[in-house]
Design an enzyme around this catalytic site. Structure first.
Site, PDB file in Angstrom:
ATOM      1  N   THR A   1       2.148   6.955   1.571  1.00 45.72           N
ATOM      2  CA  THR A   1       2.543   7.802   2.242  1.00 45.72           C
ATOM      3  C   THR A   1       4.331   8.312   1.222  1.00 45.72           C
ATOM      4  O   THR A   1       4.885   7.417   1.189  1.00 45.72           O
ATOM      5  CB  THR A   1       3.440   7.138   3.201  1.00 45.72           C
ATOM      6  OG1 THR A   1       2.235   6.933   4.253  1.00 45.72           O
ATOM      7  CG2 THR A   1       4.219   9.088   4.007  1.00 45.72           C
TER       8      THR A   1
ATOM      9  N   SER B   1       0.362  12.845   6.487  1.00 44.01           N
ATOM     10  CA  SER B   1      -0.596  12.949   7.391  1.00 44.01           C
ATOM     11  C   SER B   1      -1.388  13.780   6.456  1.00 44.01           C
ATOM     12  O   SER B   1      -2.223  13.099   5.984  1.00 44.01           O
ATOM     13  CB  SER B   1      -0.304  13.809   8.602  1.00 44.01           C
ATOM     14  OG  SER B   1       0.680  13.286   9.884  1.00 44.01           O
TER      15      SER B   1
ATOM     16  N   TYR C   1       0.867  -0.926   0.044  1.00 39.47           N
ATOM     17  CA  TYR C   1       0.408  -0.294   0.294  1.00 39.47           C
ATOM     18  C   TYR C   1       0.344   0.897  -0.305  1.00 39.47           C
ATOM     19  O   TYR C   1       1.755   1.894   0.619  1.00 39.47           O
ATOM     20  CB  TYR C   1      -0.835  -0.271   1.149  1.00 39.47           C
ATOM     21  CG  TYR C   1      -1.909   0.795   1.611  1.00 39.47           C
ATOM     22  CD1 TYR C   1      -2.766   1.141   0.891  1.00 39.47           C
ATOM     23  CD2 TYR C   1      -1.522   2.119   1.929  1.00 39.47           C
ATOM     24  CE1 TYR C   1      -3.957   1.866   1.066  1.00 39.47           C
ATOM     25  CE2 TYR C   1      -2.699   3.454   1.962  1.00 39.47           C
ATOM     26  CZ  TYR C   1      -3.900   2.961   1.924  1.00 39.47           C
ATOM     27  OH  TYR C   1      -4.658   3.876   2.090  1.00 39.47           O
TER      28      TYR C   1
ATOM     29  N   ARG D   1       9.214 -13.019  41.577  1.00 41.13           N
ATOM     30  CA  ARG D   1       9.931 -12.196  42.013  1.00 41.13           C
ATOM     31  C   ARG D   1       9.430 -12.138  43.097  1.00 41.13           C
ATOM     32  O   ARG D   1       8.330 -11.414  43.541  1.00 41.13           O
ATOM     33  CB  ARG D   1       9.775 -10.538  40.638  1.00 41.13           C
ATOM     34  CG  ARG D   1      10.903  -9.940  41.373  1.00 41.13           C
ATOM     35  CD  ARG D   1      12.104 -10.598  40.957  1.00 41.13           C
ATOM     36  NE  ARG D   1      13.368  -9.967  40.784  1.00 41.13           N
ATOM     37  CZ  ARG D   1      14.853  -9.955  40.934  1.00 41.13           C
ATOM     38  NH1 ARG D   1      15.086 -11.729  40.390  1.00 41.13           N
ATOM     39  NH2 ARG D   1      15.625  -9.023  41.226  1.00 41.13           N
TER      40      ARG D   1
ATOM     41  N   THR E   1       1.766   5.255  15.550  1.00 41.58           N
ATOM     42  CA  THR E   1       2.352   6.527  14.004  1.00 41.58           C
ATOM     43  C   THR E   1       1.728   5.938  12.698  1.00 41.58           C
ATOM     44  O   THR E   1       1.373   6.991  12.446  1.00 41.58           O
ATOM     45  CB  THR E   1       4.275   6.930  14.194  1.00 41.58           C
ATOM     46  OG1 THR E   1       4.864   6.916  15.399  1.00 41.58           O
ATOM     47  CG2 THR E   1       4.336   7.708  12.687  1.00 41.58           C
TER      48      THR E   1
ATOM     49  N   GLY F   1      14.882  -5.001  36.324  1.00 41.21           N
ATOM     50  CA  GLY F   1      16.257  -5.056  35.752  1.00 41.21           C
ATOM     51  C   GLY F   1      16.023  -6.168  34.533  1.00 41.21           C
ATOM     52  O   GLY F   1      16.161  -5.760  33.525  1.00 41.21           O
TER      53      GLY F   1
ATOM     54  N   GLY G   1       5.407  -0.808   4.095  1.00 38.36           N
ATOM     55  CA  GLY G   1       6.012  -1.860   4.055  1.00 38.36           C
ATOM     56  C   GLY G   1       6.208  -3.060   3.394  1.00 38.36           C
ATOM     57  O   GLY G   1       4.684  -3.007   2.310  1.00 38.36           O
TER      58      GLY G   1
ATOM     59  N   ASP H   1      -1.939   9.445  13.635  1.00 40.86           N
ATOM     60  CA  ASP H   1      -1.397   9.815  15.427  1.00 40.86           C
ATOM     61  C   ASP H   1      -2.836  10.904  15.771  1.00 40.86           C
ATOM     62  O   ASP H   1      -2.172  11.553  16.597  1.00 40.86           O
ATOM     63  CB  ASP H   1      -0.545  10.376  15.825  1.00 40.86           C
ATOM     64  CG  ASP H   1       0.463  11.617  15.597  1.00 40.86           C
ATOM     65  OD1 ASP H   1      -0.460  12.482  14.655  1.00 40.86           O
ATOM     66  OD2 ASP H   1       1.171  11.780  16.367  1.00 40.86           O
TER      67      ASP H   1
ATOM     68  N   GLU I   1      -0.899   4.849  10.281  1.00 42.11           N
ATOM     69  CA  GLU I   1      -1.933   5.230  10.117  1.00 42.11           C
ATOM     70  C   GLU I   1      -2.945   6.166  11.015  1.00 42.11           C
ATOM     71  O   GLU I   1      -3.435   6.789  11.381  1.00 42.11           O
ATOM     72  CB  GLU I   1      -3.386   3.605  10.508  1.00 42.11           C
ATOM     73  CG  GLU I   1      -3.128   2.733   9.905  1.00 42.11           C
ATOM     74  CD  GLU I   1      -3.944   3.658   8.038  1.00 42.11           C
ATOM     75  OE1 GLU I   1      -4.537   4.163   8.654  1.00 42.11           O
ATOM     76  OE2 GLU I   1      -3.107   2.218   7.430  1.00 42.11           O
TER      77      GLU I   1
END
Ligand SMILES: CC/C=C\C/C=C\C/C=C\CCCC(=O)SCCNC(=O)CCNC(=O)[C@H](O)C(C)(C)COP(=O)(O)OP(=O)(O)OC[C@H]1O[C@@H](n2cnc3c(N)ncnc32)[C@H](O)[C@@H]1OP(=O)(O)O
Ligand SMILES: Cc1cc2nc3c(=O)[nH]c(=O)nc-3n(C[C@H](O)[C@H](O)[C@H](O)COP(=O)(O)OP(=O)(O)OC[C@H]3O[C@@H](n4cnc5c(N)ncnc54)[C@H](O)[C@@H]3O)c2cc1C
Length: 664
Positions: free
Chosen positions: A142, A148, A139, A314, A426, A405, A181, A430, A428
């Protein structure tokens, strides 16, 4: 007790204290008995297949990781075909493989874009090829200079009537497609968004199916420049995805590769727009935002499952005389940080299920040319997407901190989960696009129009603008009606405040711009109301299983009251509650945390995650944490040799030199 001090029995003991039927909760979480069964089967199928191992993933180089992703995607497809899996089973199998890759965009955006924006003829031509993986799609919307602001995209698709073709072109550097992507290395095709120009006129953004790579040898077609945009946040993580760059140098495609369901270009080059609203161009985004909300509950529940189980194992402090120390899960601070996240995981799960229903309902209405619910669907998906992703990203990081830790080690699974998840805030968008929708609704209510759906409460304006909460004891906050009233009043009053202030501005646009931070807060209040309301509505359903509904009622109260506590300023400044009522809410929260405590481990067991999917030594089902942590450490490439590479060149000379100096 296991070798080395781990205490696997600890979790068995925790499970024994549960006051509800875990199987019943699994059904409530998954949505049906059938959903539990399919998810369980697919999760086990993946966990038992050595190709899907992921325990050394964070140690792979980018190239190794990408190749591993290709291997897993191909193997997953082979299993899907061999086992003749249904669409539902195949989606779950991919979910449990748990490695972002080109297939996500192929199924998640390329196919839906063609389904939503292609004509029947176009669907017949392209979908069978996509369904069989004869082509791989992404797709491509951008650009380097525009994300945006979709109307600002620069890529052009100019119609050439002499050849009956569009000419795809990237006129500037900033018009390079950037981020899609699967584009970088895997896709053969893309749905590309570009400015349609015909008869010398720019008709704005439209979608086009464009072939990018040869189906023979995968090389880019003439005029197409392609590549990966480079390494991303975190080791491993989202680097399995080939987010890409794409440039066109006058690339020609046939006219019928413009997606023509919404508008068409005729053989002569005439632009024709059908009676379908132009916003349907953004339909794929509405679809994918709905899936992103469902994914938020998955990511959040994974993190919470790890943090709850580990907090039960823990132990720190609490004994002065050599006796056992205290489980950190018993500390009130740990509970007050962790249990709202547990409640949020359930809340997002239920709102995600509702949003899926809403999307299906809107899609059916669209088929029947009823476009009336489109603005609400857009507002709900954009708003819920924004709120749930940012809260989930924060929550995963909080879970990491709650694991001390060890949470910072890759083997805890939390660093990778965070790095993979955080871009969801981010992509799609914000922006909470719900604000404009709210302002419109306030204006319509003023003219006497009765709103419906998620904004129906705004019709109750007379009551909600002046009501005062009747809560008098902490337990009064257990009443869902009391919660709903204050969340509705807060959301409405914030929206009305914004509308009144906008009306004082020189122009509406200036008012919107000036008040955008307040509008954002009003939008968040409205979205939180939706989540609270959908949780309450879920509890009105028949929920079988001893104790299941009671636990969910507690979680619902925790979800709502922790929001009330966190946003106390909103509730006080809008006069919805008094400071005393706020304090009572906090008092009840403390009591609810104590009630959830004996059920906490069982509540995360109900997510029904395999150890493979969790990918965390801290979140293991058997609780045998310490031997696993110890064993994992030795797998690190740094431990392949006792003396590290580089000793001869960089350590030995240094140490020798220091020795000489000290002898001087
Ligand atoms: C199963 C697995 C699935 C998938 C895989 C999952 C994850 C994979 C990983 C990542 C995928 C990521 C993919 C992407 O990121 S794709 C790119 C996404 N891009 C964006 O999100 C851009 C964000 N920008 C916007 O959304 C814009 O705000 C905009 C809506 C496009 C703005 O457009 P514009 O034309 O300027 O519109 P406005 O002036 O703001 O609005 C005009 C009018 O239209 C209404 N509107 C806007 N959008 C919609 C819509 N989608 N549906 C219905 N109506 C819409 C808007 O409210 C306004 O209405 P008015 O009544 O006020 O005029
Ligand atoms: C991992 C990942 C995967 C992606 N996958 C795809 C894909 O498959 N296909 C695709 O096409 N795209 C994809 N994208 C791109 C993604 O959709 C965009 O990054 C996103 O839409 C945001 O756009 P931007 O990056 O231009 O940010 P910008 O719009 O530049 O945003 C920067 C800042 O400005 C703010 N801002 C922007 N406009 C306004 C406004 N009007 N008012 C107030 N504040 C504003 C934003 O809120 C943000 O804080 C992906 C991105 C990522 C990170």
């Amino acid at each position: 007790m296991a070798d080395g001090g781990g205490e696997p029995d600890q979790l068995a003991g925790e499970r024994a204290t549960a006051q509800f039927d875990v199987d019943g909760m699994k059904v409530a979480w998954a949505g049906s008995r059938h959903a539990v069964e399919v998810a369980d089967r697919m999760a086990r199928l993946v966990a038992s297949d050595p190709v899907f191992r992921k325990d050394t993933r964070t140690m792979l180089s980018r190239k190794e990781l990408f190749k591993d992703t290709l291997k897993k995607a191909a193997h997953a497809w082979k299993r899907i075909v061999e086992l003749r899996l249904t669409e539902e089973e195949a989606n779950l199998l991919r979910l449990y493989v748990d490695q972002p890759g080109y297939v996500d965009l192929h199924w998640g955006m390329f196919v839906p874009a063609i389904k939503g924006q292609g004509t029947e003829e176009q669907q017949k031509k392209w979908l069978p090829m996509a369904y069989k993986f004869q082509i791989i799609g992404c797709y491509a919307q951008t650009e380097l200079g525009h994300g945006s602001n979709v109307q600002g995209l620069e890529t052009t698709a100019t119609f050439d009537p002499s050849a009956d073709e569009f000419v795809m072109h990237s006129p500037t550097l900033t018009s390079s497609k950037w981020w899609p992507g699967g584009l970088g290395k895997a896709s053969t095709h893309a749905v590309v968004y570009a400015r349609l120009i015909t008869e010398g006129k720019d008709y704005g953004i439209h979608g086009f199916i464009v072939q990018l790579r040869s189906l023979d040898d995968h090389s880019p077609l003439p005029g197409v420049t392609l590549g990966d945009i480079g390494g991303k946040f975190g080791s491993g993580a989202y680097n399995s995805m080939d987010n890409g760059v794409l440039r066109f140098d006058h690339v020609r495609i046939p006219r019928d590769q413009m997606l023509m369901r919404l508008s068409q270009v005729t053989r002569e080059g005439k632009y024709v727009h059908s009676d379908v609203p132009k916003q349907l161009l953004y339909g794929t985004m509405v679809y994918v935002r709905q899936t992103i909300v469902a994914d938020a509950s998955k990511a959040l529940s994974r993190a919470v499952c790890i943090a709850v189980r580990y907090s039960a194992i823990r132990k720190q402090f609490g004994s002065q005389d050599g006796g056992p120390e205290t489980q950190v899960l018993n500390y009130k601070t740990q509970q007050s940080r962790l249990f709202p996240l547990l409640a949020s995981a359930y809340a997002y799960r239920f709102v995600g299920q509702w949003l899926k229903w809403l999307y299906t309902d809107v899609t059916q209405k669209l088929e029947a040319k009823d476009y009336s619910t489109l603005p609400e669907a857009h507002a709900c998906t954009a708003g819920l997407k924004s709120v749930t992703t940012s809260a989930t990203a924060d929550a995963i990081e909080e879970c990491r901190k709650l694991c001390g830790g060890h949470g910072y080690l890759n083997s805890s699974g939390l660093p990778e989960l965070f790095a993979v998840y955080v871009p969801a805030c981010t992509y799609e968008g914000d922006n909470v696009q719900v604000a404009r929708f709210l302002m419109k609704t306030v204006a319509q209510v003023a003219t006497g129009k009765q709103p419906v759906g998620t904004i129906a409460y705004m019709g109750n304006i007379q009551h909600l603008m002046q009501c005062k909460s009747a809560v008098n004891t902490a337990e009064d906050w257990l009443n869902p009606a009391a919660i709903k009233e204050v969340f509705e009043a807060r959301a409405l009053r914030m929206a009305v405040n914004c509308a009144q202030n906008i009306s004082k501005a020189p122009s509406q646009e200036e008012g919107f711009s000036e008040l955008s931070p307040d509008l954002l807060e009003a939008a968040v209040a409205h979205v939180q109301l939706i989540i609270v309301t959908k949780f309450i509505e879920k509890l009105q359903e028949d929920i079988p299983g001893p104790g299941v509904k009671e636990q969910l009622q507690k979680l619902c109260s925790i979800y709502a009251l922790h929001l009330l506590h966190k946003h106390l300023g909103d509730f006080l400044s809008t006069g919805c509650i008094t400071a005393r009522q706020g304090a009572l809410a906090n008092e009840l929260l403390g009591k609810l945390y104590a009630q959830v405590r004996p059920n906490a481990v069982a509540l995360v067991d109900a997510f029904d995650y395999t150890d493979h999917y969790l990918g965390s030594v801290l979140g293991r089902y058997d609780g045998d944490v310490y031997p696993a942590l110890y064993e994992e450490a030795w797998k690190d490439p740094l431990n392949e040799t006792v003396v590290p590479d580089g000793y001869q060149e960089h350590l030995r000379p240094l140490l020798k030199q220091q020795l000489k100096l000290s002898r001087l």
